[in-house]
Design a protein around this motif. Structure first.
Motif, mmCIF file in Angstrom:
data_model
loop_
_atom_site.group_PDB
_atom_site.id
_atom_site.type_symbol
_atom_site.label_atom_id
_atom_site.label_comp_id
_atom_site.label_asym_id
_atom_site.label_seq_id
_atom_site.Cartn_x
_atom_site.Cartn_y
_atom_site.Cartn_z
ATOM 1 N N GLU A 36 0.826 -1.210 0.000
ATOM 2 C CA GLU A 36 0.000 0.000 0.000
ATOM 3 C C GLU A 36 0.862 1.262 0.000
ATOM 4 O OE1 GLU A 36 -3.545 2.118 2.676
ATOM 5 O OE2 GLU A 36 -2.704 0.187 3.273
ATOM 6 N N ALA A 37 1.929 1.244 0.801
ATOM 7 C CA ALA A 37 2.771 2.436 0.922
ATOM 8 C C ALA A 37 3.544 2.736 -0.355
ATOM 9 C CB ALA A 37 3.734 2.272 2.094
ATOM 10 N N THR A 38 3.959 1.692 -1.061
ATOM 11 C CA THR A 38 4.782 1.889 -2.250
ATOM 12 C C THR A 38 3.977 1.902 -3.543
ATOM 13 O OG1 THR A 38 5.178 -0.504 -2.463
ATOM 14 C CG2 THR A 38 6.746 0.778 -1.128
ATOM 15 N N GLY A 39 2.742 1.406 -3.467
ATOM 16 C CA GLY A 39 1.937 1.313 -4.683
ATOM 17 C C GLY A 39 2.410 0.224 -5.616
ATOM 18 N N GLU A 40 3.193 -0.707 -5.104
ATOM 19 C CA GLU A 40 3.736 -1.788 -5.929
ATOM 20 C C GLU A 40 3.365 -3.143 -5.330
ATOM 21 O OE1 GLU A 40 7.913 -1.219 -6.235
ATOM 22 O OE2 GLU A 40 7.767 0.715 -7.260
ATOM 23 N N THR A 41 3.323 -4.146 -6.168
ATOM 24 C CA THR A 41 3.036 -5.502 -5.710
ATOM 25 C C THR A 41 4.240 -6.049 -4.944
ATOM 26 O OG1 THR A 41 1.560 -5.948 -7.562
ATOM 27 C CG2 THR A 41 2.481 -7.861 -6.413
ATOM 28 N N VAL A 42 3.979 -6.642 -3.793
ATOM 29 C CA VAL A 42 5.013 -7.279 -2.984
ATOM 30 C C VAL A 42 4.890 -8.792 -3.150
ATOM 31 C CG1 VAL A 42 5.824 -7.713 -0.629
ATOM 32 C CG2 VAL A 42 5.099 -5.408 -1.300
ATOM 33 N N GLN A 43 5.998 -9.441 -3.467
ATOM 34 C CA GLN A 43 6.026 -10.894 -3.474
ATOM 35 C C GLN A 43 6.329 -11.349 -2.038
ATOM 36 O OE1 GLN A 43 5.163 -12.770 -6.060
ATOM 37 N NE2 GLN A 43 4.812 -10.891 -7.250
ATOM 38 N N TYR A 44 5.465 -12.199 -1.512
ATOM 39 C CA TYR A 44 5.510 -12.525 -0.077
ATOM 40 C C TYR A 44 5.475 -14.033 0.134
ATOM 41 C CZ TYR A 44 3.618 -12.916 4.724
ATOM 42 O OH TYR A 44 3.398 -13.248 6.041
ATOM 43 N N ALA A 45 6.307 -14.499 1.063
ATOM 44 C CA ALA A 45 6.290 -15.903 1.486
ATOM 45 C C ALA A 45 6.380 -15.927 3.008
ATOM 46 C CB ALA A 45 7.455 -16.674 0.864
ATOM 47 N N ASN A 46 5.707 -16.900 3.614
ATOM 48 C CA ASN A 46 5.749 -17.049 5.076
ATOM 49 C C ASN A 46 5.940 -18.523 5.384
ATOM 50 O OD1 ASN A 46 5.057 -17.360 7.857
ATOM 51 N ND2 ASN A 46 4.014 -15.383 7.803
ATOM 52 N N LEU A 47 7.112 -18.867 5.894
ATOM 53 C CA LEU A 47 7.478 -20.256 6.151
ATOM 54 C C LEU A 47 7.344 -20.628 7.625
ATOM 55 C CD1 LEU A 47 10.720 -20.442 3.952
ATOM 56 C CD2 LEU A 47 8.327 -20.630 3.256
ATOM 57 N N ALA A 48 6.864 -19.702 8.451
ATOM 58 C CA ALA A 48 6.803 -19.924 9.895
ATOM 59 C C ALA A 48 5.806 -21.027 10.257
ATOM 60 C CB ALA A 48 6.425 -18.631 10.604
ATOM 61 N N ILE A 49 6.163 -21.818 11.280
ATOM 62 C CA ILE A 49 5.299 -22.886 11.778
ATOM 63 C C ILE A 49 5.304 -22.845 13.298
ATOM 64 C CG2 ILE A 49 4.924 -25.376 11.903
ATOM 65 C CD1 ILE A 49 6.175 -25.647 9.168
ATOM 66 N N ARG A 50 4.139 -22.861 13.875
ATOM 67 C CA ARG A 50 3.983 -22.785 15.327
ATOM 68 C C ARG A 50 4.741 -23.905 16.047
ATOM 69 N NH1 ARG A 50 -2.387 -23.416 15.253
ATOM 70 N NH2 ARG A 50 -1.949 -21.964 13.549
ATOM 71 N N GLY A 51 5.192 -23.583 17.257
ATOM 72 C CA GLY A 51 5.842 -24.580 18.092
ATOM 73 C C GLY A 51 7.307 -24.813 17.815
ATOM 74 N N ARG A 52 7.854 -24.214 16.781
ATOM 75 C CA ARG A 52 9.228 -24.498 16.401
ATOM 76 C C ARG A 52 10.224 -23.831 17.343
ATOM 77 N NH1 ARG A 52 7.028 -27.951 13.714
ATOM 78 N NH2 ARG A 52 7.434 -28.348 11.488
#
Length: 248
Positions: A36-52
């Motif tokens: 939203e701030a940059t007006g550009e598409t962000v490529q996003y990945a989230n590899l987090a897993i609970r309990g680790r």
């Protein structure tokens, strides 16, 4: 911008579930905020897993994050919270692992963002121990990021987020309001004009005998049972966004 987040339940977004049961959380909100701030598409990945624990986070998630194609431009890491809930925590080892992650990320030419988790100690039966360990680790990580020119967001030191309205019923994970506040803190640290979310003061939650008995039965006992059985809340779970997902 290609942003990948690694970590445990804090980064997975546990406590901020949507109608479909999928957790959102601060990292998702940060990706959307950058777009939203940059007006550009962000490529996003989230590899987090609970309990680790921190070791498995680095063994299982860091390689996968740095191996994404194309490579990330920014990587966020939070870890160690689950380690600190166990007896005999080796704080020096946690810092050593964190420094290894910073070195590897920096060597790959990826911007590093380190966060300390929010401080739940005021609401937990073993809170004083958690607060002591968290204070030590946060101070050490701050010094580490200064040496390596990485960005550090000290959520653990944020007094506002320690208030009960930011926490889920288990008193260990943030709720939607808590994740919104963390996202605001991170976006501000990244240089985007935003205001960290603040919950209006309200009545203190009930801590009568029946309420406490229910809390121990519904949240503390299951946690203790998993520890005794050598199990984790993240067993069998996979990352929610293992590959690049366009945001914005």
């Amino acid at each position: 911008m290609r942003y990948v987040a690694i970590g445990d339940s804090f980064t997975e977004g546990m406590g901020d579930e949507g109608p479909d049961g999928v957790p959102r959380g601060w990292a998702d909100l940060v990706a959307a905020g950058i777009a939203e701030a940059t007006g550009e598409t962000v490529q996003y990945a989230n590899l987090a897993i609970r309990g680790r624990l921190l070791g498995p986070i680095l063994d299982e998630q860091l390689d996968a994050a740095l191996g994404l194609d194309p490579a990330p431009t920014m990587l966020s890491l939070n870890g160690g919270g689950n380690d600190m809930m166990r007896r005999g925590t080796d704080m020096d080892r946690l810092l050593e692992l964190t420094e290894t992650a910073v070195r590897r990320t920096s060597a790959a030419g990826v911007r590093m963002l380190l966060l300390s988790g929010a401080d739940p100690s005021e609401h937990l039966p073993f809170g004083k121990v958690i607060h002591r360990k968290g204070t030590i680790l946060s101070a050490a990580v701050r010094e580490l990021t200064e040496r390596y020119d990485a960005l550090f967001v000290n959520v653990f030191g944020d007094e506002e987020i320690r208030r009960a309205p930011y926490w889920s019923a288990d008193r260990l994970h943030l709720n939607a309001a808590g994740h919104r506040r963390v996202a605001g803190l991170v976006l501000t640290a990244l240089g985007h004009a935003t205001t960290a979310h603040r919950v209006d003061p309200g009545p203190a939650p009930s801590k009568g005998l029946l309420a406490e008995a229910r809390y121990y039965r519904e949240h503390v006992l299951p946690w203790v049972t998993r520890r005794l059985r050598g199990r984790s809340s993240g067993d069998g779970r996979t990352a929610k966004y293992p590959t690049w997902t366009p945001i914005g």
